[in-house]
Design a protein around this motif. Structure first.
Motif, short mmCIF file in Angstrom:
data_model
loop_
_atom_site.label_atom_id
_atom_site.label_comp_id
_atom_site.label_asym_id
_atom_site.label_seq_id
_atom_site.Cartn_x
_atom_site.Cartn_y
_atom_site.Cartn_z
N UNK A 1 0.87 -1.17 0.00
CA UNK A 1 0.00 0.00 0.00
C UNK A 1 0.90 1.22 0.00
N UNK A 2 0.73 2.07 -1.00
CA UNK A 2 1.49 3.31 -1.08
C UNK A 2 0.49 4.46 -1.11
N UNK A 3 0.73 5.44 -0.23
CA UNK A 3 -0.15 6.61 -0.16
C UNK A 3 0.69 7.87 -0.25
N UNK A 4 0.16 8.85 -0.95
CA UNK A 4 0.86 10.11 -1.15
C UNK A 4 0.03 11.25 -0.55
N UNK A 5 0.71 12.05 0.29
CA UNK A 5 0.08 13.17 0.96
C UNK A 5 0.90 14.43 0.70
N UNK A 6 0.26 15.57 0.94
CA UNK A 6 0.99 16.85 0.95
C UNK A 6 0.71 17.51 2.28
N UNK A 7 1.78 18.10 2.86
CA UNK A 7 1.58 18.84 4.11
C UNK A 7 1.19 20.27 3.78
N UNK A 8 1.03 21.08 4.81
CA UNK A 8 0.58 22.47 4.62
C UNK A 8 1.60 23.33 3.88
N UNK A 9 2.85 22.88 3.86
CA UNK A 9 3.88 23.62 3.13
C UNK A 9 4.00 23.15 1.68
N UNK A 10 3.18 22.19 1.29
CA UNK A 10 3.21 21.69 -0.07
C UNK A 10 4.23 20.59 -0.33
N UNK A 11 4.88 20.12 0.73
CA UNK A 11 5.86 19.05 0.59
C UNK A 11 5.15 17.70 0.45
N UNK A 12 5.74 16.84 -0.37
CA UNK A 12 5.18 15.51 -0.60
C UNK A 12 5.65 14.54 0.48
N UNK A 13 4.72 13.73 0.96
CA UNK A 13 5.02 12.72 1.97
C UNK A 13 4.44 11.39 1.49
N UNK A 14 5.29 10.37 1.46
CA UNK A 14 4.85 9.04 1.05
C UNK A 14 4.78 8.13 2.27
N UNK A 15 3.70 7.40 2.39
CA UNK A 15 3.55 6.39 3.43
C UNK A 15 3.41 5.05 2.71
N UNK A 16 4.17 4.07 3.16
CA UNK A 16 4.16 2.77 2.50
C UNK A 16 4.07 1.66 3.54
N UNK A 17 3.24 0.69 3.26
CA UNK A 17 3.05 -0.46 4.15
C UNK A 17 3.04 -1.71 3.29
N UNK A 18 3.71 -2.75 3.75
CA UNK A 18 3.75 -4.02 3.04
C UNK A 18 3.35 -5.17 3.93
N UNK A 19 2.81 -6.18 3.31
CA UNK A 19 2.34 -7.35 4.05
C UNK A 19 2.38 -8.55 3.11
N UNK A 20 2.59 -9.72 3.66
CA UNK A 20 2.56 -10.95 2.88
C UNK A 20 1.41 -11.82 3.36
N UNK A 21 0.66 -12.36 2.41
CA UNK A 21 -0.45 -13.27 2.74
C UNK A 21 -0.28 -14.55 1.92
N UNK A 22 -0.85 -15.64 2.39
CA UNK A 22 -0.72 -16.91 1.65
C UNK A 22 -1.41 -16.85 0.28
N UNK A 23 -0.78 -17.44 -0.70
CA UNK A 23 -1.37 -17.53 -2.04
C UNK A 23 -2.68 -18.30 -2.01
N UNK A 24 -2.82 -19.19 -1.06
CA UNK A 24 -4.03 -20.01 -0.94
C UNK A 24 -5.27 -19.19 -0.61
N UNK A 25 -5.12 -17.91 -0.27
CA UNK A 25 -6.28 -17.03 -0.02
C UNK A 25 -7.05 -16.78 -1.31
N UNK A 26 -6.38 -16.94 -2.45
CA UNK A 26 -7.01 -16.67 -3.75
C UNK A 26 -7.63 -17.93 -4.34
#
Length: 130
Positions: free
Chosen positions: A78-103
């Motif tokens: 999951x990648x999310x892009x934000x801007x603060x009040x000064x207009x600077x870009x901030x990226x938040x990233x989260x990763x996770x692994x799940x079993x292939x058998x879920x599909x």
């Protein structure tokens, strides 16, 4: 009074157990790629809202990505892009692994053939409609 507390406490505990059991059952069901993405939609909305509220950030956009990882797993990013009040870009990233058998078998084959599947993250509906 003590008996009522024990009974109520028992009912709450039983209710939590039943909800947990239902979630576990739901988590063990095989799903399509779209269904797996939908299961993470609320979590993504909560993360966007939390980051927006705590850091005075404006959510600009993001993506939810699924990739075949190791032999029996899927990498969710999951990648999310934000801007603060000064207009600077901030990226938040989260990763996770799940079993292939879920599909489902069809979803596994689609992911293997495509290599990667991406979904755009839209702003949470509750915030967008206000």
């Amino acid at each position: 009074m003590i008996k009522e507390t024990i009974i109520v406490g028992g009912l709450v505990t039983a209710g939590c157990y039943l909800m947990w059991k239902h979630k576990m059952k739901k988590d063990n069901q095989r799903v399509t790629l779209d269904e797996l993405a939908a299961q993470y939609s609320d979590e993504c909305d909560r993360m966007i809202e939390l980051e927006s509220e705590k850091g005075s950030l404006h959510y600009v956009g993001g993506r939810f990505c699924m990739q075949k990882a190791e032999v029996d797993s899927i990498r969710l990013d999951i990648q999310m892009y934000f801007q603060n009040q000064q207009g600077e870009w901030i990226q938040k990233q989260i990763g996770k692994t799940v079993p292939l058998s879920r599909l489902t078998k069809e979803a596994q084959a689609e992911l293997l053939s495509r290599g990667e599947v991406q979904y755009e993250l839209e702003p949470p509906k509750a915030k967008a409609s206000m």
